[in-house]
Design a protein around this motif. Structure first.
Motif, PDB file in Angstrom:
ATOM      1  N   ALA A   1       0.926  -0.833   0.047  1.00 14.25           N
ATOM      2  CA  ALA A   1      -0.129   0.012   0.030  1.00 14.25           C
ATOM      3  C   ALA A   1       0.913   1.323  -0.202  1.00 14.25           C
ATOM      4  O   ALA A   1       2.097   1.449   0.587  1.00 14.25           O
TER       5      ALA A   1
ATOM      6  N   GLY B   1       8.148  -1.886  10.493  1.00 14.64           N
ATOM      7  CA  GLY B   1       6.775  -2.068  10.024  1.00 14.64           C
ATOM      8  C   GLY B   1       6.248  -1.370   9.573  1.00 14.64           C
ATOM      9  O   GLY B   1       4.708  -0.871   9.193  1.00 14.64           O
TER      10      GLY B   1
ATOM     11  N   LYS C   1       9.839  -2.235   4.032  1.00 18.53           N
ATOM     12  CA  LYS C   1      11.127  -2.063   3.465  1.00 18.53           C
ATOM     13  C   LYS C   1      11.269  -3.584   3.385  1.00 18.53           C
ATOM     14  O   LYS C   1      11.337  -3.537   2.232  1.00 18.53           O
ATOM     15  N   THR C   2      10.900  -4.709   3.913  1.00 15.73           N
ATOM     16  CA  THR C   2      11.338  -5.796   3.821  1.00 15.73           C
ATOM     17  C   THR C   2      10.032  -5.648   2.394  1.00 15.73           C
ATOM     18  O   THR C   2      10.741  -6.690   1.401  1.00 15.73           O
TER      19      THR C   2
END
Ligand code: ADP
Length: 511
Positions: A232, A272, A275-276
């Motif tokens: 998102a 959170g 980024k991952t």
């Protein structure tokens, strides 16, 4: 205390390597020990203790000179006469020579030597086959600039009698042949991207099998299967990453010289925020092989093997190129946090990482874009990142908390498979959840979607729960469920934290 333990460990390793005839490696350990003793001496105030340690240093330095002498003598026996002893950039010599970057230890092969025959760092190391099963006595080929040197070495000029057998195999295959194999695989077989059995596999011959397996198992994620649409908001970051990774692959000729692709990209932001996910989407959408490593696992999980792991990581990334190496929590590498012991390990990991990053450099120098290795790093603590690493992570982008539209789209993404009651207005909920991170919002959704089930099974015994018809558990999620869930899940990022990120980005960011 931990420092002393580390010191003893290094002494042990140095002596073991020397006993195994692995003198070059032993020399590196000896140098490290001498450095550590020196550091310890400086910190001592008690005169008698100082004297005692000085004596230890003297004795150990005699031992070091002895081992170094053997190492040098052996080096002079090598028939690779094109390398005068004084120029031979062995790891041992590197200790005494000025480094290119003060943060790098040990330094890479000097640039002027890169086109020349490779220094045979581990000549005798390879010759003497150490007991591979012995813990801590494993052999991994040297990497980075020196490895390129090995490949560049003319066939007739490969080492001498010393270290010939395995080295020959190695130089015949690395890196050109192996890369060709990848290209062939890609050109002739689109299956490579579908994870077919034909997919070229990294040849572990000559490498530490356990480490290669660990990497294949834990770190390479061939198909992370996260698409841009699963993330998102963050449009700006997506655009930037696309530009940084996809365009150089599409237009390699354009991305040369001053326009060379970034060596490394740093994603900075609160925890959170995706980024991952972004890193995984880069790998999925750009069809690059994805290496997912967390710095803490680099510095602790493979204790004593960490630098080798870093070397191997880049070696494999080059083999499976184009590749994306994602390093999470990059701040914990070389940062001042952690105990002395951890610090020492992470210092060595950092040194190796710097060397390897200097070696990747996108597709510069007329190289083929399909060989691109991109380092993508993430941090929640950018202020802890050490200067040398920061320099190599040239592009620094901010991954902020989601704004209202991104929050709404995040709720929709999370609730894709969940039935929602008619009274739920996701826009309203998104507006109310200002300051929540993507992970916080996911938790709200998870909690809300479990509320009706919790209500239904309250006061029931396990047998009664088992007997419940499925339909009764799958009740639509109501507005009240969301309200209750958002009361239970609180924001994980404070306004103060946000200010810190913004201040850091203002000073060091590059978006
Ligand atoms: P980070 O690496 O920034 O700490 P992650 O990418 O691991 O954060 O995100 C953690 C979880 O939060 C994800 O698995 C996902 O469920 C959710 N999440 C965070 N940001 C987003 C986003 N922008 N879009 C969709 N989900 C997100």
């Amino acid at each position: 205390m931990t420092d002393l333990q580390e010191l003893c460990e290094n002494v042990k390793m140095g002596r073991e390597y020397a006993l195994l005839g692995n003198y070059d490696t032993a020399v590196v350990y000896y140098q490290g020990v001498l450095q550590q003793i020196q550091k310890h001496l400086v910190s001592l105030k008690d005169v008698s203790k100082r004297n005692m340690w000085q004596q230890v240093r003297q004795e150990f330095s005699q031992e070091y000179e002895h081992v170094k002498g053997i190492s040098n003598t052996l080096a002079s026996f090598r028939s690779d006469g094109s390398y005068p002893q004084s120029n031979r950039p062995s790891r041992g010599a590197a200790y005494e020579e000025p480094t290119r970057d003060p943060d790098v230890w040990p330094p890479p092969t000097p640039a002027e030597n890169q086109g020349r025959p490779a220094p045979n760092y581990g000549g005798n190391r390879r010759n003497v086959q150490p007991a591979r099963d012995r813990p801590g006595v494993r052999d991994v080929k040297p990497s980075g600039p020196d490895r390129r040197g090995v490949a560049a070495r003319p066939a007739g000029n490969r080492g001498g009698a010393v270290g010939r057998s395995s080295d020959d195999k190695y130089s015949a295959k690395r890196p050109a042949d192996r890369v060709k194999k990848v290209e062939k695989g890609r050109a002739s077989s689109p299956k490579r991207q579908q994870g077919s059995e034909d997919e070229p596999k990294f040849d572990a011959t000559g490498y530490d099998k356990d480490l290669v397996e660990a990497l294949e198992r834990d770190i390479i994620q061939r198909h992370p299967n996260i698409h841009w649409g699963d993330i998102a908001g963050l449009e700006e970051a997506k655009k930037l990453l696309q530009e940084a990774v996809i365009l150089p692959l599409i237009m390699p000729d354009f991305f040369k010289g001053i326009r060379r692709p970034w060596k490394g990209i740093l994603m900075v932001g609160p925890p959170g925020t995706g980024k991952t996910l972004l890193a995984k989407a880069v790998a999925t959408e750009c069809k690059t092989t994805f290496f997912n490593v967390s710095s803490s696992s680099l510095s602790s999980k493979y204790r004593g093997e960490s630098e080798k792991l870093v070397r191997l990581l880049f070696e494999m990334a080059r083999f499976y190129a184009p590749s994306t190496i994602f390093i999470d929590e990059i701040d914990s590498i070389g940062s001042k946090r952690g105990t002395g012991d951890e610090h020492e390990t992470s210092r060595r990991v950092k040194a190796e990482l710097l060397i390897q990053m200097d070696g990747v450099g996108g597709v510069s120098g007329g190289e083929d874009a399909t060989k691109m290795v991109m380092v993508l790093a993430a941090t929640n603590f950018p202020w802890d990142i050490d200067e040398a690493l920061k320099r190599r992570l040239e592009k620094r982008i901010y991954i902020p908390l989601p704004d209202a539209p991104a929050r709404e789209s995040l709720l929709k993404i999370n609730l894709k498979e969940v039935e929602i009651a008619d009274d739920v207005n996701l826009k309203l909920i998104a507006d109310k959840l200002e300051g929540y991170s993507g992970a916080d919002l996911t938790n709200v959704c998870r909690d809300a979607s479990l509320m009706s089930m919790r209500r239904r099974i309250a006061d029931l015994k396990p047998d009664q729960i088992r007997a419940l018809p499925k339909a009764e558990l799958h009740m639509p999620v109501t507005a009240e469920d969301f309200q209750d869930a958002s009361k239970k899940v609180s924001k994980s990022v404070s306004a103060e934290d946000l200010k810190k990120y913004e201040a850091w980005m203002n000073e060091f960011g590059s978006t």
